[in-house]
Design a protein around this motif. Structure first.
Motif, mmCIF file in Angstrom:
data_model
loop_
_atom_site.group_PDB
_atom_site.id
_atom_site.type_symbol
_atom_site.label_atom_id
_atom_site.label_comp_id
_atom_site.label_asym_id
_atom_site.label_seq_id
_atom_site.Cartn_x
_atom_site.Cartn_y
_atom_site.Cartn_z
ATOM 1 N N MET A 124 0.790 -1.224 0.000
ATOM 2 C CA MET A 124 0.000 0.000 0.000
ATOM 3 C C MET A 124 0.828 1.283 0.000
ATOM 4 O O MET A 124 0.276 2.375 0.141
ATOM 5 C CB MET A 124 -0.929 -0.003 1.222
ATOM 6 N N GLY A 125 2.134 1.171 -0.165
ATOM 7 C CA GLY A 125 2.950 2.378 -0.202
ATOM 8 C C GLY A 125 4.369 2.055 -0.617
ATOM 9 O O GLY A 125 4.753 0.894 -0.768
ATOM 10 N N GLY A 126 5.178 3.092 -0.797
ATOM 11 C CA GLY A 126 6.577 2.900 -1.172
ATOM 12 C C GLY A 126 6.752 2.655 -2.661
ATOM 13 O O GLY A 126 5.820 2.809 -3.460
ATOM 14 N N ILE A 127 7.950 2.256 -3.063
ATOM 15 C CA ILE A 127 8.258 2.103 -4.486
ATOM 16 C C ILE A 127 7.495 0.944 -5.117
ATOM 17 O O ILE A 127 7.352 0.884 -6.337
ATOM 18 C CB ILE A 127 9.770 1.926 -4.719
ATOM 19 N N PHE A 128 7.005 0.006 -4.293
ATOM 20 C CA PHE A 128 6.264 -1.138 -4.825
ATOM 21 C C PHE A 128 4.757 -1.001 -4.584
ATOM 22 O O PHE A 128 4.040 -1.997 -4.593
ATOM 23 C CB PHE A 128 6.776 -2.438 -4.202
ATOM 24 N N GLU A 129 4.295 0.202 -4.381
ATOM 25 C CA GLU A 129 2.874 0.420 -4.115
ATOM 26 C C GLU A 129 2.010 -0.180 -5.230
ATOM 27 O O GLU A 129 2.269 0.035 -6.420
ATOM 28 C CB GLU A 129 2.567 1.912 -3.989
ATOM 29 N N GLY A 130 1.001 -0.953 -4.842
ATOM 30 C CA GLY A 130 0.102 -1.575 -5.802
ATOM 31 C C GLY A 130 0.495 -2.995 -6.185
ATOM 32 O O GLY A 130 -0.335 -3.739 -6.729
ATOM 33 N N VAL A 131 1.718 -3.398 -5.901
ATOM 34 C CA VAL A 131 2.169 -4.755 -6.228
ATOM 35 C C VAL A 131 1.446 -5.769 -5.343
ATOM 36 O O VAL A 131 1.258 -5.544 -4.148
ATOM 37 C CB VAL A 131 3.697 -4.887 -6.049
ATOM 38 N N GLU A 132 1.046 -6.887 -5.954
ATOM 39 C CA GLU A 132 0.406 -7.966 -5.214
ATOM 40 C C GLU A 132 1.316 -9.181 -5.184
ATOM 41 O O GLU A 132 2.006 -9.474 -6.155
ATOM 42 C CB GLU A 132 -0.935 -8.334 -5.859
ATOM 43 N N GLY A 133 1.308 -9.872 -4.054
ATOM 44 C CA GLY A 133 2.151 -11.053 -3.913
ATOM 45 C C GLY A 133 1.664 -11.933 -2.790
ATOM 46 O O GLY A 133 0.558 -11.756 -2.263
ATOM 47 N N VAL A 134 2.484 -12.876 -2.410
ATOM 48 C CA VAL A 134 2.145 -13.816 -1.351
ATOM 49 C C VAL A 134 3.282 -13.839 -0.340
ATOM 50 O O VAL A 134 4.451 -13.692 -0.705
ATOM 51 C CB VAL A 134 1.892 -15.225 -1.936
ATOM 52 N N ILE A 135 2.915 -13.969 0.928
ATOM 53 C CA ILE A 135 3.935 -14.051 1.976
ATOM 54 C C ILE A 135 4.528 -15.455 1.996
ATOM 55 O O ILE A 135 3.818 -16.450 2.124
ATOM 56 C CB ILE A 135 3.334 -13.729 3.359
ATOM 57 N N ARG A 136 5.840 -15.527 1.867
ATOM 58 C CA ARG A 136 6.537 -16.814 1.949
ATOM 59 C C ARG A 136 7.789 -16.645 2.802
ATOM 60 O O ARG A 136 8.332 -15.535 2.918
ATOM 61 C CB ARG A 136 6.920 -17.326 0.557
ATOM 62 N N ARG A 137 8.261 -17.755 3.354
ATOM 63 C CA ARG A 137 9.498 -17.719 4.125
ATOM 64 C C ARG A 137 10.667 -17.986 3.173
ATOM 65 O O ARG A 137 10.768 -19.044 2.560
ATOM 66 C CB ARG A 137 9.464 -18.756 5.242
ATOM 67 N N VAL A 138 11.535 -17.000 3.062
ATOM 68 C CA VAL A 138 12.699 -17.082 2.176
ATOM 69 C C VAL A 138 13.938 -16.741 2.990
ATOM 70 O O VAL A 138 14.026 -15.660 3.585
ATOM 71 C CB VAL A 138 12.566 -16.102 0.991
ATOM 72 N N LYS A 139 14.878 -17.663 3.030
ATOM 73 C CA LYS A 139 16.111 -17.462 3.797
ATOM 74 C C LYS A 139 15.802 -17.045 5.227
ATOM 75 O O LYS A 139 16.339 -16.043 5.738
ATOM 76 C CB LYS A 139 17.013 -16.438 3.100
ATOM 77 N N ARG A 140 14.886 -17.764 5.861
ATOM 78 C CA ARG A 140 14.517 -17.618 7.270
ATOM 79 C C ARG A 140 13.691 -16.372 7.563
ATOM 80 O O ARG A 140 13.352 -16.110 8.729
ATOM 81 C CB ARG A 140 15.762 -17.634 8.175
ATOM 82 N N CYS A 141 13.387 -15.579 6.550
ATOM 83 C CA CYS A 141 12.584 -14.365 6.769
ATOM 84 C C CYS A 141 11.318 -14.422 5.925
ATOM 85 O O CYS A 141 11.324 -14.973 4.825
ATOM 86 C CB CYS A 141 13.387 -13.120 6.394
ATOM 87 N N LYS A 142 10.251 -13.834 6.454
ATOM 88 C CA LYS A 142 9.023 -13.742 5.685
ATOM 89 C C LYS A 142 9.131 -12.575 4.710
ATOM 90 O O LYS A 142 9.458 -11.457 5.104
ATOM 91 C CB LYS A 142 7.819 -13.560 6.608
ATOM 92 N N ARG A 143 8.849 -12.850 3.442
ATOM 93 C CA ARG A 143 8.968 -11.824 2.419
ATOM 94 C C ARG A 143 7.763 -11.867 1.481
ATOM 95 O O ARG A 143 7.084 -12.901 1.370
ATOM 96 C CB ARG A 143 10.250 -12.011 1.604
ATOM 97 N N VAL A 144 7.529 -10.758 0.799
ATOM 98 C CA VAL A 144 6.504 -10.723 -0.234
ATOM 99 C C VAL A 144 7.113 -11.280 -1.522
ATOM 100 O O VAL A 144 8.129 -10.766 -2.003
ATOM 101 C CB VAL A 144 5.973 -9.293 -0.472
#
Length: 200
Positions: free
Chosen positions: A153-173
């Motif tokens: 909902m904000g920042g340089i990726f505002e409007g981007v849709e994705g899914v939360i996944r665990r990548v390299k031990r961290c949750k990321r979009v």
């Protein structure tokens, strides 16, 4: 409605009745010739996209350096019609190495994989970044099941849709083109994430 070319290979959608008959084709390229093919497509004014990233080359030499290279080997996305791509593959030696990718999930056999404009635009918003704000993934990087589907909902990726996944031990979009490519955003504040319904 399914349509087929002369070789009996089917398109996922019949777009001939739409205003723009072009669709996005993820395509394989043999022997890492994707940049050469991109240059030829650019010359022909055919829209295309190669995810790029900086990699450290010659790390064990006296002159290590960073170079902008394709993030995913032997992959290019081409926005055109199947008829034109097939014609150019036959008549243009530079484009001959292009190979369609078959959709293994389609009910019709030998169906060519395509990407919806909306999904491609969403992917390119993230995959066009070449700095450390994104990371391209292989299957081994992703651990566990997918989480919530979110919109930024904000920042340089505002409007981007994705899914939360665990990548390299961290949750990321993570923005995924199923069966083709995945790219993760290194960091998004939780306050900027809005849960949305899963896309069908």
């Amino acid at each position: 409605m399914m349509i087929a070319d002369k070789e009996g290979i089917s398109l996922v959608h019949d777009t001939t009745m739409c205003g723009d008959p072009k669709v996005w084709f993820p395509m394989r390229v043999t022997y890492s010739r994707e940049l050469k093919i991109k240059a030829e497509l650019d010359r022909l004014k055919i829209e295309n996209f190669i995810p790029m990233t900086y990699k450290l080359l010659d790390a064990d030499t006296e002159r290590p350096h960073r170079e902008l290279v394709p993030a995913i080997n032997n992959l290019i996305f081409v926005h055109s019609t199947q008829e034109r791509i097939s014609y150019l593959k036959q008549r243009n030696k530079v484009l001959e190495p292009l190979r369609y990718i078959l959709d293994q999930t389609a009910q019709e056999a030998h169906t060519i994989m395509t990407v919806k404009d909306r999904d491609m635009g969403n992917f390119m918003r993230v995959a066009s970044m070449t700095d450390d704000s994104v990371m391209f993934l292989d299957d081994e990087c992703v651990i566990g099941k997918e989480g919530k589907h979110v919109q930024i909902m904000g920042g340089i990726f505002e409007g981007v849709e994705g899914v939360i996944r665990r990548v390299k031990r961290c949750k990321r979009v993570v923005v995924e083109l199923e069966g083709i490519a995945s790219v993760a955003i290194a960091y998004v504040p939780a306050a900027l994430l809005k849960e949305i319904k899963r896309k069908q």
